[in-house]
Design an enzyme around this catalytic site. Sequence first.
Site, PDB file in Angstrom:
ATOM      1  CB  THR A  87     -40.087 -99.148 -25.249  1.00 45.93           C
ATOM      2  OG1 THR A  87     -41.668 -99.606 -24.938  1.00 45.93           O
ATOM      3  CG2 THR A  87     -39.571 -97.909 -26.316  1.00 45.93           C
ATOM      4  CE  LYS A 156     -44.329 -97.102 -25.847  1.00 39.08           C
ATOM      5  NZ  LYS A 156     -43.269 -98.807 -26.124  1.00 39.08           N
TER       6      LYS A 156
END
Length: 285
Positions: A87, A156
Amino acid sequence: MGMAMSENLLRYGNVAKPLVLYNRTREKAEAHSSRLGDCEVANSLPAAVSVSDIIWLCLQDQTAVEETFQEILPAEIRSKLFVDSSTTNPETADSIARRLSDRGAFFVALPVMGGPPLALSRSLTCIASGDRESVDRIRPYIEGVGEKPGAALLLKLLGNFLIMATIETVAEAHAFAEKCGIDTTNMDKLLRAVFPLPPHALYNRQMVTGECFSGKPLVEVSKALQLTGHVMEMAKKHGASVKIYEIARQHLEIVQENAGPDADITAIYGAVRMESGLPFSTITE
């Protein structure tokens, strides 16, 4: 997370064997390899890259991602495909994609949603972005969302917005009910009746049972704060109002102050309780 994902690739991915593993802490890779079998531990990151056509990464944070690609980029990587399930912020993903493209390599951003238990059960939500041919190479495992790598990271982050808003809602509902004299059992029944499925049911269980204060964390609050920082940057950049998210992030900071960086993300319940004049934890000595 990376261990669970690599295990599933080996077991179900129809990949060439042995599967090449690399971890900056070699002992972890050795132990994982011994447990799985059909694996080979590379002595270095360049060594792992040199013998692989597809390199799948899952790293702890943005700093680790940037340092790893700094080490990869000088190597001979033409025609290799890099899939990153870490991420980062969207700008970092797009920058890495451009630098790899300049070296003749390919890139797919593939952030995932869900913790290690979902990874082990092959139930992660995968969000892929990259050029169509690259995404097609890994399509047996995912569904793509577009060609710009940063788009996957944006989704995300938006998914994290929904998660944090849900945790905040469930926490406030429980604290509100307790202040009104509603028994925890009855509030639990209401939540399970109205929202019987995850994610509400999962976060409700964590709070009702007290596991948010004493159990193994779903996500450590320190990691959640890193991710929420990316979301806040994105919201500020695009001029979006995310007030419930701002409140949830403030509550994460309170959790870290009171329970430490390894506390569970759902201990937001404790922060809401404190603001309502209740003890942080529902667990009594």
